[in-house]
Every structure is written in structure tokens, then in C-alpha cells.
Design an enzyme around this catalytic site. Structure first.
Site, mmCIF file in Angstrom:
data_model
loop_
_atom_site.group_PDB
_atom_site.id
_atom_site.type_symbol
_atom_site.label_atom_id
_atom_site.label_comp_id
_atom_site.label_asym_id
_atom_site.label_seq_id
_atom_site.Cartn_x
_atom_site.Cartn_y
_atom_site.Cartn_z
ATOM 1 N N HIS A 1 -12.171 5.997 4.693
ATOM 2 C CA HIS A 1 -11.715 7.317 5.121
ATOM 3 C C HIS A 1 -12.645 8.475 5.266
ATOM 4 O O HIS A 1 -13.736 8.597 4.188
ATOM 5 C CB HIS A 1 -10.360 7.737 4.673
ATOM 6 C CG HIS A 1 -9.279 6.720 4.818
ATOM 7 N ND1 HIS A 1 -8.519 6.299 3.649
ATOM 8 C CD2 HIS A 1 -8.617 6.366 5.684
ATOM 9 C CE1 HIS A 1 -7.628 5.596 4.202
ATOM 10 N NE2 HIS A 1 -7.614 5.770 5.619
ATOM 11 N N ASP B 1 0.855 -1.161 -0.066
ATOM 12 C CA ASP B 1 -0.116 -0.010 -0.067
ATOM 13 C C ASP B 1 0.718 1.294 0.228
ATOM 14 O O ASP B 1 0.317 2.449 0.361
ATOM 15 C CB ASP B 1 -0.856 -0.103 1.316
ATOM 16 C CG ASP B 1 -2.108 -1.005 1.267
ATOM 17 O OD1 ASP B 1 -2.789 -0.844 0.216
ATOM 18 O OD2 ASP B 1 -2.374 -1.799 1.843
ATOM 19 N N ARG C 1 0.741 -1.214 7.574
ATOM 20 C CA ARG C 1 1.276 0.122 6.751
ATOM 21 C C ARG C 1 2.132 1.133 7.610
ATOM 22 O O ARG C 1 2.449 2.066 7.287
ATOM 23 C CB ARG C 1 0.046 0.990 6.298
ATOM 24 C CG ARG C 1 -0.713 0.174 5.531
ATOM 25 C CD ARG C 1 -2.006 0.875 4.706
ATOM 26 N NE ARG C 1 -1.102 1.824 4.102
ATOM 27 C CZ ARG C 1 -1.742 2.933 3.433
ATOM 28 N NH1 ARG C 1 -2.989 3.117 3.457
ATOM 29 N NH2 ARG C 1 -0.852 3.792 3.052
ATOM 30 N N ARG D 1 -9.677 3.331 11.070
ATOM 31 C CA ARG D 1 -8.169 3.332 11.088
ATOM 32 C C ARG D 1 -7.687 4.476 11.997
ATOM 33 O O ARG D 1 -6.481 4.665 12.468
ATOM 34 C CB ARG D 1 -7.795 3.856 9.651
ATOM 35 C CG ARG D 1 -7.998 2.960 8.686
ATOM 36 C CD ARG D 1 -6.859 1.661 8.664
ATOM 37 N NE ARG D 1 -7.206 0.762 7.685
ATOM 38 C CZ ARG D 1 -6.842 0.703 6.407
ATOM 39 N NH1 ARG D 1 -6.046 1.736 6.058
ATOM 40 N NH2 ARG D 1 -7.161 -0.282 5.435
ATOM 41 N N GLU E 1 -0.464 9.452 1.134
ATOM 42 C CA GLU E 1 -1.270 10.331 1.909
ATOM 43 C C GLU E 1 -1.571 9.760 3.482
ATOM 44 O O GLU E 1 -1.444 10.797 4.298
ATOM 45 C CB GLU E 1 -2.495 10.629 1.398
ATOM 46 C CG GLU E 1 -3.704 11.387 2.132
ATOM 47 C CD GLU E 1 -4.823 11.356 1.481
ATOM 48 O OE1 GLU E 1 -5.746 10.513 1.182
ATOM 49 O OE2 GLU E 1 -5.299 12.694 1.385
ATOM 50 N N ASP E 2 -1.595 8.705 3.539
ATOM 51 C CA ASP E 2 -1.993 8.081 4.820
ATOM 52 C C ASP E 2 -0.681 8.454 6.051
ATOM 53 O O ASP E 2 -0.977 7.897 7.226
ATOM 54 C CB ASP E 2 -2.461 6.750 4.733
ATOM 55 C CG ASP E 2 -3.673 6.533 4.016
ATOM 56 O OD1 ASP E 2 -4.766 7.590 4.144
ATOM 57 O OD2 ASP E 2 -3.893 5.730 3.262
ATOM 58 N N CYS F 1 -5.127 10.146 -2.279
ATOM 59 C CA CYS F 1 -4.059 9.135 -1.526
ATOM 60 C C CYS F 1 -2.930 8.990 -2.137
ATOM 61 O O CYS F 1 -1.906 8.618 -1.358
ATOM 62 C CB CYS F 1 -5.090 7.793 -1.082
ATOM 63 S SG CYS F 1 -5.444 7.055 -2.576
HETATM 64 C C1 CIR Z 1 -5.577 0.491 2.444
HETATM 65 O O1 CIR Z 1 -6.713 -0.041 2.766
HETATM 66 O O2 CIR Z 1 -4.979 1.273 3.457
HETATM 67 C C2 CIR Z 1 -5.338 0.868 1.072
HETATM 68 N N1 CIR Z 1 -5.553 -0.481 0.378
HETATM 69 C C3 CIR Z 1 -6.003 2.125 0.453
HETATM 70 C C4 CIR Z 1 -5.331 3.347 1.098
HETATM 71 C C5 CIR Z 1 -6.121 4.492 0.339
HETATM 72 N N2 CIR Z 1 -5.683 5.823 1.091
HETATM 73 C C6 CIR Z 1 -6.475 6.886 1.147
HETATM 74 O O3 CIR Z 1 -7.500 6.796 0.484
HETATM 75 N N3 CIR Z 1 -5.804 7.804 1.682
#
Ligand code: CIR
Length: 262
Positions: free
Chosen positions: A166, A66, A91, A136, A71-72, A253
Site C-alpha cells: 500500500h 484480515d 476482504r 489493490r 483501515e482498509d 492498518c
Molecule cells: C492484506 O493483505 O490485505 C492483509 N494481510 C494486510 C493488510 C494491511 N493493511 C494495511 O496496511 N492498511
């Protein structure tokens, strides 16, 4: 005369060869064509450059499916960058290579255990910071973010969510005064002070758009919602992202976009 530096920086990371093993919460797993995802990611990068960003691209993390969804890992405001502690344990290592890059531009702070935050849950509109109460992002993470941002004049407001990953799956800003919102996934009342444009009901995933200056970048797969934005006078730049959408990713993201401070 030297060319002036772009006023915005966009940090991105190449697609992992193992993206098919990504986390998934609200979408069914289907095979991911990594080459196609790479091509779409290259197209996304071109759009960021066309909109005037200086793009900093990190190499793929082969063992982190991922990691393209940078962004996360961080929340960047003008005064500082907050390294998040992503809610998915798989992650948590992604931020290690992001932090030294952001440290070139901002003082760094960290969300500490047991707090968790995914950057996808943090929507900044001016000094208002809305944070999704997702699976999350927990209350401790939100409290830590508030403690870090409040001294700089930011107001942090938790926002309830349902049926989506999110906050920014459900709502994003398309101007300082207008949000694009999916009413099935969050509470429109939280955004009562804004002009609200709803996604077209046939395009439930269309609320995630990336605002850059006076334009918004959005997936080409949402033409009806695009028409709603254009009817409201918003400049829309479509980009093909459907392969990354299979990994539950979307427009915001894949980058961390922030202002270059003088
Ligand atoms: C996740 O589930 O963490 C990733 N497959 C997708 C993250 C997408 N992030 C976002 O929209 N900020």
C-alpha cells in the site's frame, strides 16, 4: 462538570482466530501466534487510549482473517466517510460491520464496482489526499474517491508504487509538513513540497507510522528509524507489532482514527 469527550475516536477490531489464513502479497507466509497477536493488539489499543483516543472496539470476525486491519475498509475525513471496496475479494465483507459505526459520526458514501480502494493506499495530509496506485486500488476507485472528496475542497493525487502492498507501506505523515518515506517503494518527487525523512535502509518496512496529534506510533522493531524521527524532534511511541506484521499488517492498518466533530 461533565468530563469532555476525547477529541479523537479510534475504531479497531479484535484479531480473528483465523488470522494465519490472511492475504499476503510481499511477505513470506509464516505461522501466526494468534494469542501473541491478540496481546500485541491489546497493547496497541492501550497506546491509542493513552494518546487520548476514545476507542471503539468491534468483536473479531472469526471467518475474516484480515478483518483486524480495519483501515482498509473506509476513508474518513471531517465531512464524510467513504466505505471502500477493498481490492482483495476476500476482504469485501469486512466493511458491513464498520459502516453502521461510522454512520454515527459521518454521512456515508461508497466506492462502487468496478472501483477498488484499500484504505491503506489513502494518505490524507490536510486537504491533500495521496492515493497509491497499488494492485489493490484501481483508477476507477481513485476517480470515484476524487468525485466524492473534491466538492469538499480535497485534492486527490495518484502516486505510483512498487514492491509494496500500500501507499502507507511506503510513506506516512509525521506532521503537517513532514513525511517519513521509503524511497525504494515510491516516488519522493510526489512529496517534493514536504520535508522528507527517509527510513533507515536496514528497516525497509519502517515508513508506516500512525500520527495522533503531536505523536507518532510505530513498531518497536525499527529503532534506527525511530532515532531519525526523534532527531527531527518527533515524539515517538513504540508498540510491539511483530506478530501482526507477519500478516503484512502494520501500525496504521489496525485502526481508523478520526476527529470527533462538534
Ligand atoms: C492484506 O493483505 O490485505 C492483509 N494481510 C494486510 C493488510 C494491511 N493493511 C494495511 O496496511 N492498511
Amino acid at each position: 462538570m461533565p468530563t469532555p469527550s476525547p477529541e479523537r475516536i479510534a475504531l479497531i477490531r479484535d484479531v480473528s482466530p483465523d488470522m494465519g489464513a490472511c492475504e499476503l502479497s510481499y511477505v513470506e507466509r509464516e505461522p501466526v501466534d494468534v494469542e501473541r497477536a491478540r496481546m500485541q493488539h491489546a497493547g496497541y489499543r492501550e497506546v491509542l487510549e493513552r494518546l487520548g483516543c476514545e476507542v471503539i472496539a468491534l468483536d473479531a470476525e472469526p471467518s475474516m482473517p484480515d478483518a483486524v486491519f480495519v483501515e482498509d475498509t473506509a476513508v474518513v475525513v471531517d465531512e464524510l466517510a467513504v466505505m471502500t471496496r477493498p481490492g482483495a475479494a476476500s476482504r469485501r465483507a469486512e466493511g458491513a460491520s464498520i459502516a453502521p459505526v461510522l454512520a454515527r459520526f459521518r454521512p456515508l458514501r461508497n466506492i462502487e464496482a468496478p472501483g477498488t480502494i484499500d484504505g491503506g493506499d489513502v494518505l490524507c495530509i490536510g486537504r491533500q489526499v495521496y492515493v497509491g496506485q497499488s494492485h489493490r486500488t484501481n483508477a476507477e476507485g481513485i476517480a470515484q474517491l476524487r468525485a466524492l472528496l473534491a466538492p469538499h475542497g480535497y485534492t486527490v493525487t495518484p502516486v505510483p508504487l512498487r514492491d509494496c502492498l500500500h501507499l502507507k507501506s511506503a510513506v506516512t505523515a509525521v506532521s503537517d509538513t513532514t513525511v517519513l518515506l521509503q524511497p525504494d517503494w515510491t516516488t519522493p518527487e510526489a512529496f517534493a513540497g514536504y520535508r522528507v525523512i527517509e527510513v533507515d535502509p536496514s528497516e525497509p518496512h519502517a515508513a508506516n507510522v500512525l500520527r495522533i496529534g503531536d505523536s507518532v506510533v510505530m513498531p518497536a522493531s525499527f529503532p534506527r528509524t525511530r532515532a531519525r524521527l526523534e532527531a527531527a524532534g518527533i515524539d515517538v511511541v513504540p508498540v510491539a507489532l511483530d506478530e501482526l506484521q507477519k500478516a503484512e499488517g502494520a501500525t496504521t492498518c489496525c485502526s481508523i482514527v478520526f476527529a470527533r466533530m462538534a
